[in-house]
Design a protein around this motif. Structure first.
Motif, PDB file in Angstrom:
ATOM      1  N   LEU A   1       0.841  -1.209   0.000  1.00 35.46           N
ATOM      2  CA  LEU A   1       0.000   0.000   0.000  1.00 35.46           C
ATOM      3  C   LEU A   1       0.871   1.253   0.000  1.00 35.46           C
ATOM      4  CD1 LEU A   1      -2.849  -0.865   2.550  1.00 35.46           C
ATOM      5  CD2 LEU A   1      -3.074  -0.679   0.084  1.00 35.46           C
ATOM      6  N   LEU A   2       1.964   1.186   0.742  1.00 32.85           N
ATOM      7  CA  LEU A   2       2.907   2.311   0.812  1.00 32.85           C
ATOM      8  C   LEU A   2       3.551   2.558  -0.552  1.00 32.85           C
ATOM      9  CD1 LEU A   2       3.683   4.062   3.231  1.00 32.85           C
ATOM     10  CD2 LEU A   2       5.638   2.560   3.628  1.00 32.85           C
ATOM     11  N   VAL A   3       3.908   1.457  -1.209  1.00 33.10           N
ATOM     12  CA  VAL A   3       4.513   1.517  -2.552  1.00 33.10           C
ATOM     13  C   VAL A   3       3.547   2.136  -3.562  1.00 33.10           C
ATOM     14  CG1 VAL A   3       5.030  -0.073  -4.474  1.00 33.10           C
ATOM     15  CG2 VAL A   3       6.252  -0.296  -2.325  1.00 33.10           C
ATOM     16  N   CYS A   4       2.246   1.843  -3.391  1.00 31.06           N
ATOM     17  CA  CYS A   4       1.205   2.321  -4.317  1.00 31.06           C
ATOM     18  C   CYS A   4       0.973   3.827  -4.261  1.00 31.06           C
ATOM     19  CB  CYS A   4      -0.132   1.665  -3.971  1.00 31.06           C
ATOM     20  SG  CYS A   4      -0.333   0.131  -4.786  1.00 31.06           S
ATOM     21  N   ARG A   5       1.406   4.446  -3.179  1.00 31.54           N
ATOM     22  CA  ARG A   5       1.088   5.867  -2.988  1.00 31.54           C
ATOM     23  C   ARG A   5       1.848   6.765  -3.959  1.00 31.54           C
ATOM     24  NH1 ARG A   5      -1.748   7.279   1.312  1.00 31.54           N
ATOM     25  NH2 ARG A   5      -0.750   9.316   1.479  1.00 31.54           N
ATOM     26  N   ASP A   6       2.906   6.234  -4.541  1.00 30.38           N
ATOM     27  CA  ASP A   6       3.691   7.021  -5.506  1.00 30.38           C
ATOM     28  C   ASP A   6       3.776   6.253  -6.821  1.00 30.38           C
ATOM     29  OD1 ASP A   6       5.613   8.447  -6.936  1.00 30.38           O
ATOM     30  OD2 ASP A   6       6.689   9.003  -5.114  1.00 30.38           O
ATOM     31  N   LYS A   7       3.485   6.935  -7.924  1.00 34.01           N
ATOM     32  CA  LYS A   7       3.484   6.243  -9.223  1.00 34.01           C
ATOM     33  C   LYS A   7       4.864   5.726  -9.609  1.00 34.01           C
ATOM     34  CE  LYS A   7      -0.634   8.060 -11.406  1.00 34.01           C
ATOM     35  NZ  LYS A   7      -1.189   8.903 -12.466  1.00 34.01           N
ATOM     36  N   SER A   8       5.922   6.409  -9.162  1.00 35.32           N
ATOM     37  CA  SER A   8       7.282   5.991  -9.544  1.00 35.32           C
ATOM     38  C   SER A   8       7.665   4.653  -8.904  1.00 35.32           C
ATOM     39  CB  SER A   8       8.304   7.063  -9.146  1.00 35.32           C
ATOM     40  OG  SER A   8       8.288   7.241  -7.751  1.00 35.32           O
ATOM     41  N   THR A   9       7.070   4.322  -7.738  1.00 34.67           N
ATOM     42  CA  THR A   9       7.401   3.047  -7.070  1.00 34.67           C
ATOM     43  C   THR A   9       6.384   1.944  -7.364  1.00 34.67           C
ATOM     44  OG1 THR A   9       6.298   3.864  -5.081  1.00 34.67           O
ATOM     45  CG2 THR A   9       8.694   4.054  -5.139  1.00 34.67           C
ATOM     46  N   LEU A  10       5.407   2.255  -8.200  1.00 30.06           N
ATOM     47  CA  LEU A  10       4.342   1.292  -8.518  1.00 30.06           C
ATOM     48  C   LEU A  10       4.891   0.012  -9.163  1.00 30.06           C
ATOM     49  CD1 LEU A  10       1.282   1.423  -8.071  1.00 30.06           C
ATOM     50  CD2 LEU A  10       1.012   2.085 -10.444  1.00 30.06           C
ATOM     51  N   LYS A  11       6.028   0.137  -9.871  1.00 34.49           N
ATOM     52  CA  LYS A  11       6.622  -1.030 -10.545  1.00 34.49           C
ATOM     53  C   LYS A  11       7.166  -2.061  -9.545  1.00 34.49           C
ATOM     54  CE  LYS A  11      11.138   1.144 -11.080  1.00 34.49           C
ATOM     55  NZ  LYS A  11      12.161   1.639 -11.965  1.00 34.49           N
ATOM     56  N   LEU A  12       7.337  -1.665  -8.270  1.00 37.19           N
ATOM     57  CA  LEU A  12       7.815  -2.600  -7.242  1.00 37.19           C
ATOM     58  C   LEU A  12       6.725  -3.580  -6.808  1.00 37.19           C
ATOM     59  CD1 LEU A  12       9.775  -0.110  -4.939  1.00 37.19           C
ATOM     60  CD2 LEU A  12      10.743  -1.662  -6.622  1.00 37.19           C
ATOM     61  N   LEU A  13       5.499  -3.329  -7.264  1.00 36.34           N
ATOM     62  CA  LEU A  13       4.369  -4.179  -6.900  1.00 36.34           C
ATOM     63  C   LEU A  13       4.253  -5.324  -7.909  1.00 36.34           C
ATOM     64  CD1 LEU A  13       2.329  -3.802  -4.586  1.00 36.34           C
ATOM     65  CD2 LEU A  13       0.747  -2.867  -6.235  1.00 36.34           C
ATOM     66  N   GLU A  14       4.555  -6.550  -7.468  1.00 35.66           N
ATOM     67  CA  GLU A  14       4.572  -7.700  -8.394  1.00 35.66           C
ATOM     68  C   GLU A  14       3.239  -8.447  -8.357  1.00 35.66           C
ATOM     69  OE1 GLU A  14       8.192  -9.717  -7.082  1.00 35.66           O
ATOM     70  OE2 GLU A  14       9.193  -8.955  -8.871  1.00 35.66           O
ATOM     71  N   VAL A  15       2.177  -7.774  -8.810  1.00 35.61           N
ATOM     72  CA  VAL A  15       0.843  -8.399  -8.843  1.00 35.61           C
ATOM     73  C   VAL A  15       0.193  -8.125 -10.200  1.00 35.61           C
ATOM     74  CG1 VAL A  15       0.419  -8.269  -6.346  1.00 35.61           C
ATOM     75  CG2 VAL A  15      -0.222  -6.349  -7.785  1.00 35.61           C
ATOM     76  N   ALA A  16      -0.919  -8.793 -10.464  1.00 28.66           N
ATOM     77  CA  ALA A  16      -1.646  -8.592 -11.720  1.00 28.66           C
ATOM     78  C   ALA A  16      -2.249  -7.184 -11.752  1.00 28.66           C
ATOM     79  CB  ALA A  16      -2.748  -9.632 -11.854  1.00 28.66           C
ATOM     80  N   ASP A  17      -2.555  -6.673 -12.965  1.00 32.93           N
ATOM     81  CA  ASP A  17      -3.015  -5.288 -13.121  1.00 32.93           C
ATOM     82  C   ASP A  17      -4.318  -5.006 -12.381  1.00 32.93           C
ATOM     83  OD1 ASP A  17      -0.837  -4.667 -14.619  1.00 32.93           O
ATOM     84  OD2 ASP A  17      -1.798  -5.017 -16.563  1.00 32.93           O
ATOM     85  N   ASN A  18      -5.270  -5.966 -12.394  1.00 35.97           N
ATOM     86  CA  ASN A  18      -6.548  -5.712 -11.706  1.00 35.97           C
ATOM     87  C   ASN A  18      -6.364  -5.619 -10.188  1.00 35.97           C
ATOM     88  OD1 ASN A  18      -5.969  -8.469 -11.634  1.00 35.97           O
ATOM     89  ND2 ASN A  18      -8.106  -9.043 -11.394  1.00 35.97           N
ATOM     90  N   VAL A  19      -5.389  -6.366  -9.640  1.00 33.02           N
ATOM     91  CA  VAL A  19      -5.099  -6.303  -8.200  1.00 33.02           C
ATOM     92  C   VAL A  19      -4.384  -4.992  -7.876  1.00 33.02           C
ATOM     93  CG1 VAL A  19      -3.990  -7.483  -6.251  1.00 33.02           C
ATOM     94  CG2 VAL A  19      -4.957  -8.826  -8.100  1.00 33.02           C
ATOM     95  N   LYS A  20      -3.533  -4.523  -8.812  1.00 31.26           N
ATOM     96  CA  LYS A  20      -2.850  -3.228  -8.656  1.00 31.26           C
ATOM     97  C   LYS A  20      -3.861  -2.115  -8.443  1.00 31.26           C
ATOM     98  CE  LYS A  20       1.585  -3.421 -10.923  1.00 31.26           C
ATOM     99  NZ  LYS A  20       2.351  -3.300 -12.116  1.00 31.26           N
ATOM    100  N   GLU A  21      -4.943  -2.167  -9.230  1.00 26.89           N
ATOM    101  CA  GLU A  21      -6.010  -1.163  -9.141  1.00 26.89           C
ATOM    102  C   GLU A  21      -6.637  -1.190  -7.752  1.00 26.89           C
ATOM    103  OE1 GLU A  21      -8.189   1.923  -9.935  1.00 26.89           O
ATOM    104  OE2 GLU A  21      -6.629   1.215 -11.306  1.00 26.89           O
ATOM    105  N   GLN A  22      -6.872  -2.395  -7.200  1.00 23.07           N
ATOM    106  CA  GLN A  22      -7.425  -2.536  -5.850  1.00 23.07           C
ATOM    107  C   GLN A  22      -6.493  -1.916  -4.805  1.00 23.07           C
ATOM    108  OE1 GLN A  22      -8.591  -6.855  -6.001  1.00 23.07           O
ATOM    109  NE2 GLN A  22      -9.801  -6.284  -4.217  1.00 23.07           N
ATOM    110  N   TYR A  23      -5.199  -2.191  -4.955  1.00 22.24           N
ATOM    111  CA  TYR A  23      -4.201  -1.628  -4.042  1.00 22.24           C
ATOM    112  C   TYR A  23      -4.223  -0.102  -4.098  1.00 22.24           C
ATOM    113  CZ  TYR A  23      -1.654  -5.724  -2.328  1.00 22.24           C
ATOM    114  OH  TYR A  23      -1.292  -6.865  -1.657  1.00 22.24           O
ATOM    115  N   PHE A  24      -4.278   0.395  -5.310  1.00 18.49           N
ATOM    116  CA  PHE A  24      -4.245   1.838  -5.512  1.00 18.49           C
ATOM    117  C   PHE A  24      -5.454   2.506  -4.840  1.00 18.49           C
ATOM    118  CE2 PHE A  24      -4.766   5.738  -8.102  1.00 18.49           C
ATOM    119  CZ  PHE A  24      -3.527   6.301  -7.854  1.00 18.49           C
ATOM    120  N   GLN A  25      -6.631   1.905  -5.007  1.00 25.38           N
ATOM    121  CA  GLN A  25      -7.855   2.465  -4.414  1.00 25.38           C
ATOM    122  C   GLN A  25      -7.793   2.466  -2.890  1.00 25.38           C
ATOM    123  OE1 GLN A  25     -11.118   0.275  -6.131  1.00 25.38           O
ATOM    124  NE2 GLN A  25     -10.848   1.212  -8.140  1.00 25.38           N
TER     125      GLN A  25
END
Length: 359
Positions: free
Chosen positions: A275-299
């Motif tokens: 969740l901490l990683v998701c708060r900044d777009k530049s660190t979003l690539k550190l999240l090793e999950v599928a795109d639909n799960v990324k969206e859930q994390y971001f929300q």
């Protein structure tokens, strides 16, 4: 079945395979190589491919049928053959030139398991090997090898294989085998394998044996006994709204389903990190999950504040450290969850005060 036979088939180690291919092409081979890195990333596979390829005639890209130079390749497992006598018998063989091909290749796997005396017996041969001998040493623990051995080898550090590469490779295998599998399920297998492709293939094989030709995300979760993302999202949501009863009931459900409280708290810490990683777009690539799960994390990340997340991770880490010593482990985890609820409360009140002040 899917062990690579050529350098181009090796997954996730492009820098190493390209270097080795160029060294063969330009006839610029070292006499001793050390392949080191974690388990299941391709050390022994690359050693075998290199051993076969260096005996090919110039201009040839591939082995002909029946031409595998197996008589020129000697494999020694140092885990079970670690005595001085084993090394002495190997050094005696080294003196004789090969019957076919240019080189004799000696692959010593798990070389860190050799005894001190065996290392010393091997050192002289490694120092002055005959022109026809090439040694490839493979190990998972480079720090256990004598510096005198290290200084005589060309060292290649194999890296962990990222989830994205594992998913791509497993997708190819699934399509070859006629298996239909969810992308989310492949991500779970990739994460469970922890950077080792061999482990990923074993898990994939196990899951296909369990499910047949159609594999769903739910099947993988059940078969591998993995805690679903949904649990962590649900618990985080309840923490942000200070809903202690929902948090405790969700944790009770986790224990009821047979999951370990220690694994749960470690997974929750990883969830807050994501969740901490998701708060900044530049660190979003550190999240090793599928795109639909990324969206859930971001929300969910949008609903939280940085201070609270850092405090949550700290509480989870303390709980992780104290878990094994605790007499009442369930109470320890529950106390950590209640503590987080109270911190979320103050964090959100602070955020509301800030909004009111801005108004």
């Amino acid at each position: 079945k899917y062990r690579p036979q050529l350098f181009k088939d090796v997954v996730g180690q492009e820098a190493i395979t390209r270097t080795l291919e160029n060294a063969i092409k330009n006839n610029h081979l070292a006499q001793a190589f050390l392949f080191c890195g974690p388990r299941g990333v391709g050390k022994t596979t690359c050693a075998r491919i290199l051993a076969k390829t260096i005996n090919l005639e110039e201009g040839k890209e591939d082995l002909e049928e029946g031409e595998d130079f197996s008589f020129n390749i000697f494999e020694l497992d140092a885990a079970s053959n670690n005595s001085v006598d084993d090394i002495r018998s190997l050094t005696e063989q080294v003196r004789f030139p090969p019957q076919v091909g240019k080189y004799k290749v000696y692959i010593i796997d798990e070389v860190h398991m050799l005894s001190q005396a065996a290392f010393n017996a091997f050192l002289k041969t490694l120092e002055e090997p005959p022109a026809h001998a090439i040694f490839i040493l493979a190990t998972t623990e480079k720090h256990k090898i004598l510096p005198t051995i290290l200084s005589r080898c060309q060292i290649f550090d194999f890296k962990r294989i990222v989830v994205k590469d594992v998913v791509t490779h497993l997708t190819e295998i699934a399509s070859n085998e006629g298996v239909t599998i969810d992308e989310n399920a492949l991500h779970i297998i990739g994460q469970k394998a922890d950077g080792a492709l061999r482990d990923a293939l074993s898990i994939f094989d196990q899951v296909v044996s369990f499910c047949g030709k159609t594999v769903t995300y739910q099947d993988v979760i059940e078969n591998l006994n993995v805690l679903d993302y949904d649990y962590y999202f649900k618990i985080s949501e309840a923490l942000f709204t200070q809903d202690i009863s929902t948090v405790l009931l969700a944790f009770d459900d986790v224990l009821y389903k047979g999951f370990d409280g220690h694994n749960f708290i470690v997974g929750l810490a990883a969830h807050f990190r994501d969740l901490l990683v998701c708060r900044d777009k530049s660190t979003l690539k550190l999240l090793e999950v599928a795109d639909n799960v990324k969206e859930q994390y971001f929300q969910q990340a949008v609903k939280s504040d940085e201070k609270s997340l850092l405090k949550f991770i700290e509480i989870c880490s303390d709980c992780d450290v104290n878990y094994k010593q605790a007499k009442n482990q369930r109470l320890l985890v529950e106390f950590a969850l209640i503590k987080m609820c109270s911190i979320a409360d103050t964090g959100l009140k602070g955020a509301e005060k800030k909004k009111t002040h801005l108004k």
